[in-house]
Design an enzyme around this catalytic site. Structure first.
Site: not given
Ligand SMILES: NC(=O)c1ccc[n+]([C@@H]2O[C@H](COP(=O)([O-])OP(=O)(O)OC[C@H]3O[C@@H](n4cnc5c(N)ncnc54)[C@H](OP(=O)(O)O)[C@@H]3O)[C@@H](O)[C@H]2O)c1
Length: 316
Positions: A188, A203
């Site tokens: 990004e 995560k």
């Protein structure tokens, strides 16, 4: 929708959609093709003809909706978790099952959110947060049920893995490899969550809570990213028969994310944007799952899997 009726005997009805500028709602069901067109052409869903409201408090939709399931996909925020954290709490508090792809609220408050969901006798599902296309969470919770998972170790951020692979293969600096990843759409414009290890750490927190029943948050993780890795360090790893990888680890004694030398013959030593996770179990030994991380479509697919799971359990 016909696919749902044929395969699972139900037809989900979308009764509300929010974006940052407002929302639209209709308990009889929104026209999804029209909603998509409105968002594409007018920039905000609040312009949905006759059913839209312009407001910065999209959470009003949650309070007023009678839906059975809320799908939360606002941007991941690892500082305060908002607006996702409030959206999830409000959805559970008003009796809605929750499906989310948003790692921020889970990373910061997963133990409390799981407790709230259990207290309300509701489901909170989040398959899209880890792996998306590669079902790491389902593999651990369904295929390894009955086994004791002693540790988890692996690579869960495709952007960082791509950058390290390119730095090594082409002797690029971190900056150049990042630029290439951005040009290819892997990174990004603000890549900090990926390259500073927060995405991997979030995560690992989700895996720890869900798979290992360890009630930890992002604050319990020791995190080092890859932004200060040099081509020389990668070369040194290669000389000793290894590759430098951004590795997340969960064990009794360790909850960390950091660049580590991984031997070439280790199953988690995967290239490019691949993800790989080794589960160390008490009786079966080590098992590794390798696959692509998530993109938009895989994440949408994971959300649908969660919806089907809720339908099958609750017959809503
Ligand atoms: N895309 C992927 O590959 C992927 C993979 C795994 C997980 N995820 C996670 O899934 C979530 C969504 O990802 P994405 O790629 O779809 O992100 P995105 O393109 O940035 O979309 C986020 C959406 O949230 C809306 N939003 C932002 N603030 C809001 C607010 N205060 N109230 C209501 N709506 C608000 C935005 O509205 P506007 O349209 O008005 O800006 C936008 O529609 C993120 O948490 C992401 O980390 C994504």
């Amino acid at each position: 929708m016909d696919r749902f009726i044929d395969a699972y005997g139900f037809e989900p009805r979308v009764t509300g959609i929010a974006d940052s500028q407002g929302f639209c709602s209709d308990e009889a069901g929104l026209d999804l093709a029209l909603a998509l067109k409105v968002k594409e052409t007018k920039g905000t869903i609040s312009k949905y003809p006759g059913k839209g409201q312009r407001t910065t408090e999209s959470s009003r939709l949650i309070a007023s909706s009678e839906s059975e399931v809320a799908v939360e996909t606002t941007p991941s925020n690892f500082t305060k978790g908002e607006p996702g954290l409030s959206n999830i709490k409000q959805s559970l508090s008003t009796g809605k099952h929750v499906i989310t792809a948003n790692k921020g609220p889970l990373a910061l408050a997963m133990p409390a959110l799981l407790e709230l969901a259990a207290h309300k006798k509701l489901k909170m599902l989040f398959s899209g947060t880890v792996g998306g296309g590669t079902p790491f969470l389902s593999f651990a919770s369904k295929c390894l049920s009955g086994e004791k998972i002693l540790g988890v170790r692996g690579i869960l951020n495709g952007t960082s893995n791509y950058i390290l692979t390119r730095m090594e293969d082409k002797s690029l600096t971190f900056k150049k490899a990042l630029l290439e990843a951005q040009q290819k759409g892997y990174a990004e414009s603000d890549p900090s969550n990926d390259v500073e290890g927060l995405d991997t750490a979030a995560k690992m927190v989700i895996i720890a809570n869900w798979v290992m029943k360890r009630r930890i948050t992002l604050h319990d993780m020791k995190i080092t990213g890859i932004s200060s890795v040099t081509p020389e360090r990668l070369k040194r790893a290669r000389t000793s028969g290894s590759r430098l990888k951004l590795v997340g680890r969960l064990s009794e004694s360790e909850t960390s994310v950091r660049p580590e030398e991984v031997p070439l013959n280790d199953s988690i030593c995967v290239p490019d944007t691949l993800n790989a996770l080794t589960f160390s179990t008490e009786h079966t030994g080590d098992m590794t799952l390798i696959g692509q991380g998530a993109g938009g479509e895989q994440t949408a697919g994971a959300i649908i899997r969660d919806l089907v799971d809720i339908r099958q359990e609750y017959k809503i």
